[in-house]
Design a protein around this motif. Structure first.
Motif, PDB file in Angstrom:
ATOM      1  N   GLY A  37     -46.855  35.484   7.626  1.00  0.00           N
ATOM      2  CA  GLY A  37     -45.418  35.425   7.831  1.00  0.00           C
ATOM      3  C   GLY A  37     -44.782  36.701   7.338  1.00  0.00           C
ATOM      4  O   GLY A  37     -45.217  37.271   6.330  1.00  0.00           O
ATOM      5  N   ASP A  39     -40.988  38.792   6.621  1.00  0.00           N
ATOM      6  CA  ASP A  39     -39.531  38.822   6.525  1.00  0.00           C
ATOM      7  C   ASP A  39     -39.141  40.060   5.734  1.00  0.00           C
ATOM      8  O   ASP A  39     -39.952  40.630   4.989  1.00  0.00           O
ATOM      9  CB  ASP A  39     -38.989  37.562   5.848  1.00  0.00           C
ATOM     10  N   ASP A 112     -39.899  36.778  11.120  1.00  0.00           N
ATOM     11  CA  ASP A 112     -38.507  36.334  11.086  1.00  0.00           C
ATOM     12  C   ASP A 112     -37.687  37.326  11.901  1.00  0.00           C
ATOM     13  O   ASP A 112     -37.267  38.375  11.404  1.00  0.00           O
ATOM     14  CB  ASP A 112     -38.008  36.277   9.645  1.00  0.00           C
ATOM     15  N   GLY A 140     -36.659  33.480  15.221  1.00  0.00           N
ATOM     16  CA  GLY A 140     -35.331  33.900  14.790  1.00  0.00           C
ATOM     17  C   GLY A 140     -34.468  32.735  14.346  1.00  0.00           C
ATOM     18  O   GLY A 140     -34.558  31.633  14.894  1.00  0.00           O
ATOM     19  N   LYS A 141     -33.616  33.003  13.381  1.00  0.00           N
ATOM     20  CA  LYS A 141     -32.668  31.987  12.927  1.00  0.00           C
ATOM     21  C   LYS A 141     -31.403  31.976  13.780  1.00  0.00           C
ATOM     22  O   LYS A 141     -30.622  31.036  13.730  1.00  0.00           O
ATOM     23  CB  LYS A 141     -32.284  32.231  11.462  1.00  0.00           C
ATOM     24  N   LEU A 181     -34.153  26.842  15.983  1.00  0.00           N
ATOM     25  CA  LEU A 181     -34.754  28.161  15.850  1.00  0.00           C
ATOM     26  C   LEU A 181     -34.904  28.786  17.238  1.00  0.00           C
ATOM     27  O   LEU A 181     -34.972  28.081  18.246  1.00  0.00           O
ATOM     28  CB  LEU A 181     -36.134  28.061  15.201  1.00  0.00           C
ATOM     29  N   LEU A 207     -37.858  26.079   8.697  1.00  0.00           N
ATOM     30  CA  LEU A 207     -38.688  27.213   9.101  1.00  0.00           C
ATOM     31  C   LEU A 207     -40.160  26.850   9.044  1.00  0.00           C
ATOM     32  O   LEU A 207     -40.588  26.082   8.171  1.00  0.00           O
ATOM     33  CB  LEU A 207     -38.433  28.411   8.183  1.00  0.00           C
ATOM     34  N   THR A 211     -43.092  31.923   7.772  1.00  0.00           N
ATOM     35  CA  THR A 211     -41.849  32.686   7.607  1.00  0.00           C
ATOM     36  C   THR A 211     -40.982  32.115   6.497  1.00  0.00           C
ATOM     37  O   THR A 211     -40.200  32.837   5.886  1.00  0.00           O
ATOM     38  CB  THR A 211     -41.048  32.751   8.922  1.00  0.00           C
ATOM     39  N   ARG A 212     -41.119  30.832   6.201  1.00  0.00           N
ATOM     40  CA  ARG A 212     -40.361  30.267   5.078  1.00  0.00           C
ATOM     41  C   ARG A 212     -40.791  30.922   3.766  1.00  0.00           C
ATOM     42  O   ARG A 212     -39.952  31.312   2.941  1.00  0.00           O
ATOM     43  CB  ARG A 212     -40.567  28.750   4.995  1.00  0.00           C
ATOM     44  N   ASP A 215     -39.652  34.527   3.718  1.00  0.00           N
ATOM     45  CA  ASP A 215     -38.217  34.583   3.461  1.00  0.00           C
ATOM     46  C   ASP A 215     -37.929  34.449   1.967  1.00  0.00           C
ATOM     47  O   ASP A 215     -37.109  35.182   1.407  1.00  0.00           O
ATOM     48  CB  ASP A 215     -37.527  33.467   4.248  1.00  0.00           C
TER      49      ASP A 215
END
Length: 242
Positions: A37, A39, A112, A140-141, A181, A207, A211-212, A215
């Motif tokens: 992941g 970010d 992310d 993507g958020k 998402l 997420l 990626t969580r 992040d």
């Protein structure tokens, strides 16, 4: 090396247009044992507050247990200003340096950010996939471009993200009752496979776990950093655009 880095927006846009045609939108992926992941965050240099540092976070998880195997947080000077649509040129130099510090090479990377769900079809996930020659997915958020219907409320439901008549991604309800998402092809994967991998890496959070965790690492601050950041933020001109 894929290309030289540039700080000129016009040159970066021309590079994006050339590289977009090299993105593979079909599955070319082997056995997946390690999922990474990615970010990125930003902070002010504590020694020279007028300078911005890029915080590139990469975590590697074992699949399918999603247990943490390795993580790297790399800080580097930010050499390119924020320009909409050119995020990868601002963030990827530090991300690539973080990847160079990994002891194990992942089999799949979730980023992310956007993949081909980008006005020129080369978001940060696609750009990174080309650099590493690895399967990548953009998670993507928020939406960068395209239009879509609202996905159904249940977890795992999704609708197509469409831009200029082309399906460029999927709007995925990763958790019931939360905003969706934006999942898109990065490199060496199709859209259905990309969605499948994101869903496979979901736990009880919005997420996917790679990626969580990235992040969290990218956003982490020591107590001293937090105190310094609060002091700097008293001046509105110190705010970094996002």
């Amino acid at each position: 090396m894929l290309h030289q880095w540039t700080q000129e927006p016009s040159e970066a846009i021309a590079l994006q247009k050339r590289l977009a045609g090299r993105v593979e939108r079909r599955d070319r992926i082997g056995e997946v044992r390690l999922v990474a992941g990615v970010d990125v965050g930003f902070e002010r240099d504590p020694v020279e507050p007028e300078n911005i540092l890029t915080r590139a976070a990469v975590v590697v998880l074992e699949y399918p247990t999603l247990t943490l195997v390795e993580r790297v947080l790399h800080r580097a000077p930010t050499t390119m200003p924020y320009v909409p649509g050119l995020l990868s040129f601002r963030e990827l130099p530090a991300v690539l340096e973080a990847f160079a510090q990994l002891e194990r090479r992942p089999d799949l990377v979730m980023v992310d950010g956007q993949g081909i769900a980008h006005p020129r079809r080369l978001g940060i996930a696609s750009h990174l996939g080309l650099w590493l020659d690895l399967p990548t997915i953009g998670v993507g958020k928020s939406r960068l471009c395209g239009q879509h219907d609202e996905p159904p409320a249940q977890r795992g439901a999704w609708t197509e993200l469409i831009d200029r008549g082309e399906v460029i991604g999927a709007v995925l309800r990763s958790r019931e009752g939360v905003k969706p998402l934006y999942v898109s092809i990065g490199h060496r994967l199709g859209l259905e496979s990309s969605l499948g991998w994101v869903v496979a890496c979901l736990t009880r959070y919005k997420l996917p776990e790679p990626t969580r965790q990235a992040d969290r690492l990218a956003s982490r601050r020591t107590l001293a950093e937090r105190a310094g950041q609060r002091a700097l933020s008293l001046n509105p001109s110190d705010t970094e655009p996002t």
